[in-house]
Design a protein around this motif. Structure first.
Motif, short mmCIF file in Angstrom:
data_model
loop_
_atom_site.label_atom_id
_atom_site.label_comp_id
_atom_site.label_asym_id
_atom_site.label_seq_id
_atom_site.Cartn_x
_atom_site.Cartn_y
_atom_site.Cartn_z
N PHE A 22 0.84 -1.19 0.00
CA PHE A 22 0.00 0.00 0.00
C PHE A 22 0.87 1.24 0.00
O PHE A 22 2.08 1.17 0.22
CB PHE A 22 -0.94 0.01 1.21
N THR A 23 0.25 2.38 -0.26
CA THR A 23 0.93 3.67 -0.17
C THR A 23 0.08 4.59 0.70
O THR A 23 -1.13 4.43 0.80
CB THR A 23 1.12 4.32 -1.55
N TYR A 29 6.66 3.81 1.98
CA TYR A 29 7.62 3.99 3.06
C TYR A 29 8.34 2.67 3.30
O TYR A 29 7.70 1.63 3.42
CB TYR A 29 6.89 4.44 4.33
N LYS A 30 9.67 2.71 3.37
CA LYS A 30 10.46 1.53 3.70
C LYS A 30 11.25 1.81 4.97
O LYS A 30 12.15 2.65 4.96
CB LYS A 30 11.42 1.19 2.57
N PRO A 31 10.90 1.15 6.06
CA PRO A 31 11.67 1.35 7.29
C PRO A 31 13.09 0.81 7.11
O PRO A 31 13.32 -0.10 6.31
CB PRO A 31 10.90 0.54 8.33
N LEU A 32 14.04 1.39 7.82
CA LEU A 32 15.45 1.00 7.71
C LEU A 32 15.96 0.44 9.02
O LEU A 32 15.46 0.77 10.10
CB LEU A 32 16.31 2.21 7.32
N SER A 33 17.01 -0.39 8.92
CA SER A 33 17.69 -0.87 10.12
C SER A 33 18.32 0.34 10.83
O SER A 33 18.41 1.43 10.26
CB SER A 33 18.76 -1.90 9.74
N GLY A 40 13.73 -2.31 5.26
CA GLY A 40 12.70 -3.16 5.83
C GLY A 40 11.50 -3.22 4.90
O GLY A 40 11.61 -2.99 3.70
N ARG A 41 10.36 -3.50 5.48
CA ARG A 41 9.15 -3.69 4.67
C ARG A 41 7.94 -3.21 5.45
O ARG A 41 7.85 -3.41 6.66
CB ARG A 41 9.03 -5.17 4.37
N GLN A 42 7.01 -2.57 4.76
CA GLN A 42 5.76 -2.15 5.37
C GLN A 42 4.62 -2.72 4.55
O GLN A 42 4.64 -2.66 3.33
CB GLN A 42 5.69 -0.62 5.40
N ARG A 43 3.62 -3.29 5.23
CA ARG A 43 2.48 -3.92 4.55
C ARG A 43 1.20 -3.56 5.29
O ARG A 43 1.23 -3.15 6.45
CB ARG A 43 2.63 -5.44 4.55
N THR A 56 -4.45 -3.17 9.83
CA THR A 56 -3.26 -3.06 10.66
C THR A 56 -2.07 -2.80 9.75
O THR A 56 -1.86 -3.54 8.79
CB THR A 56 -3.02 -4.35 11.47
N ILE A 57 -1.30 -1.77 10.06
CA ILE A 57 -0.06 -1.51 9.32
C ILE A 57 1.05 -2.28 10.04
O ILE A 57 1.25 -2.12 11.24
CB ILE A 57 0.27 -0.01 9.27
N ILE A 58 1.73 -3.13 9.29
CA ILE A 58 2.82 -3.93 9.85
C ILE A 58 4.13 -3.47 9.23
O ILE A 58 4.23 -3.33 8.01
CB ILE A 58 2.61 -5.43 9.58
#
Length: 119
Positions: A22-23, A29-33, A40-43, A56-58
């Protein structure tokens, strides 16, 4: 407003749930270490409970030492894939996020984050 980015989705056996890309505001958005070197990954997880859809945003935020393929992770396998890092769960309407800190797929800590305080 949440819009789906593509038709790509994951469904789970024996669970009334779907995980999709999704956007938000047409941005992905891609979370980073922590060191900023590993993406990382957002779904968006859609679950069906009592005739209602729950959103739920994971986020899968890898540890700096994570060596796996982040694209293979989803809410149905991050434990069996022995994910190292954080998995956060947020209802878009809530002002807090639940965070699990994992090592080899096992939750060592469970946190509740708000914009000002982490417990």
């Amino acid at each position: 407003m949440i819009q789906t980015k593509s038709i790509s989705l994951i469904t789970f056996k024996n669970t009334e749930a779907v995980e999709v890309n999704f956007t938000l505001d047409k941005k992905t958005y891609k979370p980073l270490s922590k060191n900023g070197k590993i993406s990382g990954r957002q779904r968006l997880l859609l679950t069906f409970e009592k005739g209602k859809i729950r959103k739920t945003i994971i986020e899968y935020i890898p540890a700096d030492t994570f060596m796996g393929d982040i694209k293979e992770l989803n809410s149905g396998n991050f434990k069996s894939k022995q994910f190292d890092g954080e998995v956060s769960f947020k209802n878009p309407k809530d002002n807090y996020t639940m965070v699990w800190v994992l090592s080899k797929g096992v939750a060592n800590k469970k946190l509740k984050r708000t914009s000002s305080i982490t417990k």
